[in-house]
Write an enzyme that holds these catalytic residues in place. Sequence first.
Site, short mmCIF file in Angstrom:
data_model
loop_
_atom_site.label_atom_id
_atom_site.label_comp_id
_atom_site.label_asym_id
_atom_site.label_seq_id
_atom_site.Cartn_x
_atom_site.Cartn_y
_atom_site.Cartn_z
N GLY A 110 -43.45 19.51 81.63
CA GLY A 110 -43.25 20.34 82.48
C GLY A 110 -44.28 21.42 82.99
N ASP B 275 -34.68 25.18 83.89
CA ASP B 275 -33.27 24.92 83.31
C ASP B 275 -33.62 24.82 82.05
OD1 ASP B 275 -30.78 24.19 82.38
OD2 ASP B 275 -30.60 22.47 83.59
N SER B 276 -33.95 25.62 81.22
CA SER B 276 -34.72 25.42 79.73
C SER B 276 -33.79 25.97 78.60
CB SER B 276 -35.97 26.33 79.66
OG SER B 276 -35.45 27.52 79.44
N THR B 277 -33.84 25.66 77.50
CA THR B 277 -33.45 26.02 76.16
C THR B 277 -33.92 27.59 76.12
OG1 THR B 277 -35.07 24.91 75.13
CG2 THR B 277 -33.13 23.76 75.16
N ASP B 278 -33.39 28.17 74.92
CA ASP B 278 -33.91 29.31 74.65
C ASP B 278 -35.34 29.56 74.55
OD1 ASP B 278 -31.45 30.17 74.90
OD2 ASP B 278 -31.13 30.11 72.58
N PRO C 227 -39.63 24.07 71.91
CA PRO C 227 -40.03 23.31 73.16
C PRO C 227 -40.06 24.20 74.52
CG PRO C 227 -38.15 22.18 72.36
CD PRO C 227 -38.14 23.40 71.36
N HIS D 25 -24.10 25.39 85.22
CA HIS D 25 -24.89 24.40 86.27
C HIS D 25 -24.61 24.92 87.62
CE1 HIS D 25 -24.87 21.20 82.95
NE2 HIS D 25 -26.27 21.41 83.22
N ASP E 287 -29.83 17.15 80.72
CA ASP E 287 -28.64 16.57 80.67
C ASP E 287 -28.24 16.11 82.14
OD1 ASP E 287 -27.40 19.02 82.28
OD2 ASP E 287 -28.11 19.86 80.43
#
Lengths: 286, 286
Positions: free
Chosen positions: A144, A162-165, A169, A68, A92
């Site tokens: 987004g 700030d995404s997942t892999d 999604p 972060h 989060d």
Amino acid sequence: MNPLPNDAWFTEVFDSHASAFSLKVSEKLLDVQSPYQHLEVYATETYGNLMVLDGCVMLTDRDNFLYHEMIAHPALFTHQDPKRVVIIGGGDCGTLKEVLRHPGVEHVTQIDIDEEVTKAAERFFPSLVESNDDPRAELLFADGVKWVDDAPGESIDVLIIDSTDPVGPAEGLFKTDFLKRCHRILKNGGVMVQQSESPLYHSGSIIRELRHDMREAGFNSVATLPFPQPVYPSGWWSVTLAGKETDVNHFREDAAADHDMPLQYYTRDAHRGALVLPPFMRNALA
Amino acid sequence: MNPLPNDAWFTEVFDSHASAFSLKVSEKLLDVQSPYQHLEVYATETYGNLMVLDGCVMLTDRDNFLYHEMIAHPALFTHQDPKRVVIIGGGDCGTLKEVLRHPGVEHVTQIDIDEEVTKAAERFFPSLVESNDDPRAELLFADGVKWVDDAPGESIDVLIIDSTDPVGPAEGLFKTDFLKRCHRILKNGGVMVQQSESPLYHSGSIIRELRHDMREAGFNSVATLPFPQPVYPSGWWSVTLAGKETDVNHFREDAAADHDMPLQYYTRDAHRGALVLPPFMRNALA
């Protein structure tokens, strides 16, 4: 949820690199199938609470400060005067908290597609959401990509992906076309930053492609910053910055050294050091 | 040895931090019980060969460059003119190879208690032993603690403690008494370096104690340098330098930036960056 047996482990297997990371867990606190992904929260023995999305570790209490701080502060100290910040993903709220530490920031919009992630953070990661009531913060639960399309041109100073892999999604957030749309809504002098996977595993693939795509999208400078992240594949992670008519290889060093934010990892010197890539990465990116 | 089943994994569990790291393995190449430890070598799917001592990952082909460069070059570029270097442990010879890259080094003595480690490196890690025939290299298989006791005072420029964890055969290498003996054999201006475990797991314990013990042993300066190391617990590791009448917080920056060694991780800037500890480490070490 019920306590788990004494020898229970959560394991994330990284198939493509035939490695795995495990944490001993004492309790499963949450198990939700949202419209977008499978969300789990565990209590671990030594890492505090653990959030998992579609089987991949997202964060733990113990070491999320690394990610972060590194997705927020290099971008914010690179921009000359960041006032309007947008976070795509980041449900989060840990990145939002770091961004709001900057007193010059006037407005932060966070757009995550999955409200369940924020609900889970509110219940199980209270330290991450402690700035959510800041009047400068706006939390949206929406797509987004569509939000970026609808935003006025040249309206944003710093855009944080700030995404997942880049599967599931978040897949659309790693495409050249999306990067062009991001470029459009940034003001001149604007900075974009995206999490960009492992220096050891992905320098010759995802990171190289992302840097190429950022340049293709019109950004005139890019910089990849590695940092340690024990719970992510290989224990080593990166963010990649891109500048619109600005050089992201330089930053406001005096401001980065002289502030009263209670940071745990980011320093001016960590930023300087991260800007000089190890030779093996330079070679892989060439 | 026989091939392993398709789904075979080697896993190291770090009990004290309730975490684990795993690599998928295709074949066990060696399994030896030496007089000192249990030595295994595996072929992995994506990390090349893997050496394991007493169940702990020692190194892989893929990422050992991080550790070997960081235990060797910061110490050698900190000393003003290193000519005589001693390595205690280091039987895989990877540190020796890095030290011998320095043209000013005249003699390197490596003392590992366990010849089986070097034999395994010769068979299964040929890139690590490729400098073993250098006329400046001397390989001894003996008790490093005793060797230090027998060495003349003020005879060494750089002393490298390239040991396993502070349990088992290496336990004696982490004691104040041993550090005093090391201090004795270093010349004034001499530099000692020791692997010092994980910044995340051990800043408030092993690293803090080692730094305290180094000062107690007579060293006038200490510096801990963190670096990524994916196969070690937490994926993040450190070395700690100690100076005898010299300040290990400064190094020969021009020499570190201007050389023709084919390094993959170490740079002048990585060294500079590593010397400034993250705030959480500074707090834990205080």
